[in-house]
Design a protein around this motif. Structure first.
Motif, PDB file in Angstrom:
ATOM      1  N   ALA A   1       0.815  -1.212   0.000  1.00 40.05           N
ATOM      2  CA  ALA A   1       0.000   0.000   0.000  1.00 40.05           C
ATOM      3  C   ALA A   1       0.852   1.267   0.000  1.00 40.05           C
ATOM      4  O   ALA A   1       0.473   2.270  -0.595  1.00 40.05           O
ATOM      5  CB  ALA A   1      -0.941   0.002   1.205  1.00 40.05           C
ATOM      6  N   LEU A   2       2.009   1.212   0.663  1.00 40.64           N
ATOM      7  CA  LEU A   2       2.816   2.412   0.853  1.00 40.64           C
ATOM      8  C   LEU A   2       4.060   2.478  -0.028  1.00 40.64           C
ATOM      9  O   LEU A   2       4.860   3.407   0.105  1.00 40.64           O
ATOM     10  CB  LEU A   2       3.229   2.522   2.326  1.00 40.64           C
ATOM     11  N   GLU A   3       4.216   1.540  -0.939  1.00 44.52           N
ATOM     12  CA  GLU A   3       5.460   1.448  -1.699  1.00 44.52           C
ATOM     13  C   GLU A   3       5.769   2.676  -2.558  1.00 44.52           C
ATOM     14  O   GLU A   3       6.931   2.953  -2.832  1.00 44.52           O
ATOM     15  CB  GLU A   3       5.499   0.177  -2.548  1.00 44.52           C
TER      16      GLU A   3
ATOM     17  N   ILE B   1      -8.951  -3.250   6.164  1.00 44.10           N
ATOM     18  CA  ILE B   1      -9.042  -1.900   5.605  1.00 44.10           C
ATOM     19  C   ILE B   1      -8.617  -1.950   4.147  1.00 44.10           C
ATOM     20  O   ILE B   1      -7.823  -2.814   3.757  1.00 44.10           O
ATOM     21  CB  ILE B   1      -8.154  -0.921   6.419  1.00 44.10           C
ATOM     22  N   SER B   2      -9.128  -1.029   3.364  1.00 40.02           N
ATOM     23  CA  SER B   2      -8.734  -0.985   1.950  1.00 40.02           C
ATOM     24  C   SER B   2      -7.369  -0.305   1.823  1.00 40.02           C
ATOM     25  O   SER B   2      -6.956   0.480   2.685  1.00 40.02           O
ATOM     26  CB  SER B   2      -9.772  -0.219   1.134  1.00 40.02           C
ATOM     27  N   VAL B   3      -6.699  -0.608   0.735  1.00 36.75           N
ATOM     28  CA  VAL B   3      -5.419   0.038   0.440  1.00 36.75           C
ATOM     29  C   VAL B   3      -5.614   1.556   0.400  1.00 36.75           C
ATOM     30  O   VAL B   3      -4.816   2.305   0.950  1.00 36.75           O
ATOM     31  CB  VAL B   3      -4.841  -0.474  -0.906  1.00 36.75           C
TER      32      VAL B   3
ATOM     33  N   THR C   1      -4.605   6.921   2.334  1.00 36.20           N
ATOM     34  CA  THR C   1      -5.130   8.252   2.663  1.00 36.20           C
ATOM     35  C   THR C   1      -4.734   8.667   4.074  1.00 36.20           C
ATOM     36  O   THR C   1      -4.282   9.791   4.308  1.00 36.20           O
ATOM     37  CB  THR C   1      -6.666   8.279   2.513  1.00 36.20           C
ATOM     38  N   CYS C   2      -4.874   7.760   5.020  1.00 32.34           N
ATOM     39  CA  CYS C   2      -4.506   8.049   6.408  1.00 32.34           C
ATOM     40  C   CYS C   2      -3.023   8.392   6.525  1.00 32.34           C
ATOM     41  O   CYS C   2      -2.652   9.385   7.150  1.00 32.34           O
ATOM     42  CB  CYS C   2      -4.844   6.845   7.295  1.00 32.34           C
TER      43      CYS C   2
END
Length: 141
Positions: free
Chosen positions: A20-22, A107-109, A114-115
């Motif tokens: 998700a954060l790549e 939780i969705s990607v 967004t968070c």
């Protein structure tokens, strides 16, 4: 480069967060216990901590209590609790411990991204970037 500490013992969740954060341009450090997380915090600052509550050994609540007892450990670090155990009473306890945001698993990607982006967006801009972003005054001829 912003730094994120993920304290999560589930390897599949670790991979999910990595995926998700790549592309956000942040360094992600992953550990699976509170003690390892505290060790990382003792050695270098982080901008954001993502922590589960249910961890081997000490819980995420213990981490939050330690951060409160030792404010210099992560004084400017936002903490996001990322857990499946967010009951009403747990949320109240987390708010009292200064948690910035709470995310329920699964939780969705997009919601995770967004968070994290919101958490990192309020970081101070380096002075060199501020100066280079300033418009150039028009020259008078």
């Amino acid at each position: 480069m912003p730094r994120i500490l993920l304290i999560e013992d589930d390897a599949s969740i670790q991979r999910f967060v990595e995926f998700a954060l790549e592309d956000i341009g942040a360094e992600l450090i992953i550990t699976d216990t509170v003690n390892q997380g505290i060790n990382h915090l003792n050695h270098s600052p982080f901008d954001l901590i993502l922590t589960d509550l249910m961890l081997p050994g000490e819980s995420g609540i213990t981490l939050l209590e330690k951060l409160r007892e030792q404010p210099d450990l992560a004084s400017h670090t936002k903490v996001v609790v990322f857990s499946a155990g967010l009951t009403g009473s747990v949320k109240t306890q987390l708010q009292a411990l200064g948690v910035w945001r709470m995310l329920s698993k699964p939780i969705s990607v997009m919601d995770l991204l967004t968070c994290v982006e919101e958490g990192l967006s309020s970081l101070p801009v380096p002075q060199a970037s501020v100066q280079s972003a300033a418009p150039t005054p028009p020259s008078s001829s």
